[in-house]
Design a protein around this motif. Structure first.
Motif, mmCIF file in Angstrom:
data_model
loop_
_atom_site.group_PDB
_atom_site.id
_atom_site.type_symbol
_atom_site.label_atom_id
_atom_site.label_comp_id
_atom_site.label_asym_id
_atom_site.label_seq_id
_atom_site.Cartn_x
_atom_site.Cartn_y
_atom_site.Cartn_z
ATOM 1 N N LEU A 94 -20.264 -29.374 -25.509
ATOM 2 C CA LEU A 94 -19.039 -28.717 -25.948
ATOM 3 C C LEU A 94 -17.861 -29.486 -25.373
ATOM 4 C CD1 LEU A 94 -18.172 -26.130 -27.510
ATOM 5 C CD2 LEU A 94 -18.007 -25.015 -25.283
ATOM 6 N N THR A 95 -16.975 -29.963 -26.232
ATOM 7 C CA THR A 95 -15.870 -30.794 -25.757
ATOM 8 C C THR A 95 -14.657 -29.989 -25.320
ATOM 9 O OG1 THR A 95 -15.002 -31.089 -27.996
ATOM 10 C CG2 THR A 95 -16.548 -32.766 -27.186
ATOM 11 N N THR B 262 -12.495 -28.463 -32.922
ATOM 12 C CA THR B 262 -13.243 -28.480 -31.653
ATOM 13 C C THR B 262 -14.738 -28.589 -31.938
ATOM 14 O OG1 THR B 262 -13.477 -26.065 -31.376
ATOM 15 C CG2 THR B 262 -11.468 -27.105 -30.479
ATOM 16 N N SER C 52 -17.353 -31.749 -31.041
ATOM 17 C CA SER C 52 -18.571 -31.452 -30.281
ATOM 18 C C SER C 52 -19.841 -31.788 -31.067
ATOM 19 C CB SER C 52 -18.587 -29.963 -29.887
ATOM 20 O OG SER C 52 -17.503 -29.664 -29.039
ATOM 21 N N ASP D 191 -22.273 -24.919 -22.343
ATOM 22 C CA ASP D 191 -21.632 -26.160 -22.792
ATOM 23 C C ASP D 191 -22.576 -27.203 -23.386
ATOM 24 O OD1 ASP D 191 -19.190 -25.077 -22.031
ATOM 25 O OD2 ASP D 191 -19.179 -26.101 -20.096
#
Length: 172
Positions: free
Chosen positions: A3-4, A136, A140, A152
């Motif tokens: 997860l960025t 987002t 990711s 994450d």
């Protein structure tokens, strides 16, 4: 894949910030697989309570699901009135009814201004928020729904294996 963008104050979140387990879902309200994953997440929340923080991010795919974007806009409209989770749940529980008539009835049931929804949909008021979620997800590595990240890290699925993973992580 990771997860960025971490879960933040602008996200739709249920559960404590300090929960030991965070699940992020990128979902599309018209996606049948997302609809199948919805009760699994609800069951996990019931079973593990404050050990899970759940975050939902919009990832409508209107090229496949013609009601996905307007459903996401409806959820965002409900969020402005403090009713995001009620709308989120209703949209998944009534996937077979998605459409403008249902959205209007839903916001009315939630005690929100029905004409305000029409204005919001006509003006694309929430497109920027939805596009932010999409971006987002793309950063990711999300390319379909549902897509889950657990603490994450991308969960490659199938989503029906989420309960087994969560049980193992909670047990430590």
């Amino acid at each position: 894949m990771a997860l960025t963008e971490p879960v933040g104050p602008d996200d739709h979140v249920q559960g404590a910030d300090d929960a030991p387990l965070t699940i992020v879902e990128y979902g599309d309200y018209q996606c049948s697989y997302c609809g199948q994953a919805y009760p699994i997440i609800k069951d996990l929340q019931r079973e593990y309570g404050d050990q899970i923080r759940f975050c939902f991010r919009n990832f409508p795919i209107p090229e496949i699901h013609d009601q996905a974007l307007s459903a996401a806009q409806t959820a965002e409209y409900a969020a402005r009135g403090g009713r995001f989770w009620a709308a989120h749940d209703a949209l998944y529980e009534h996937q077979d009814r998605l459409g403008n008539d249902y959205y209007t009835a839903l916001v009315g049931e939630l005690g929100l201004d029905e004409s305000g929804l029409s204005t919001a949909l006509d003006s694309d008021e929430f497109i920027g928020d939805i596009q932010h979620d999409i971006n987002t997800g793309l950063r990711s590595g999300v390319n379909g729904t549902p897509a889950f990240f657990v603490n994450d890290e991308f969960f490659p699925g199938p989503f029906t294996d989420l309960p087994r993973l969560v049980a193992a992580l909670v047990r430590g």
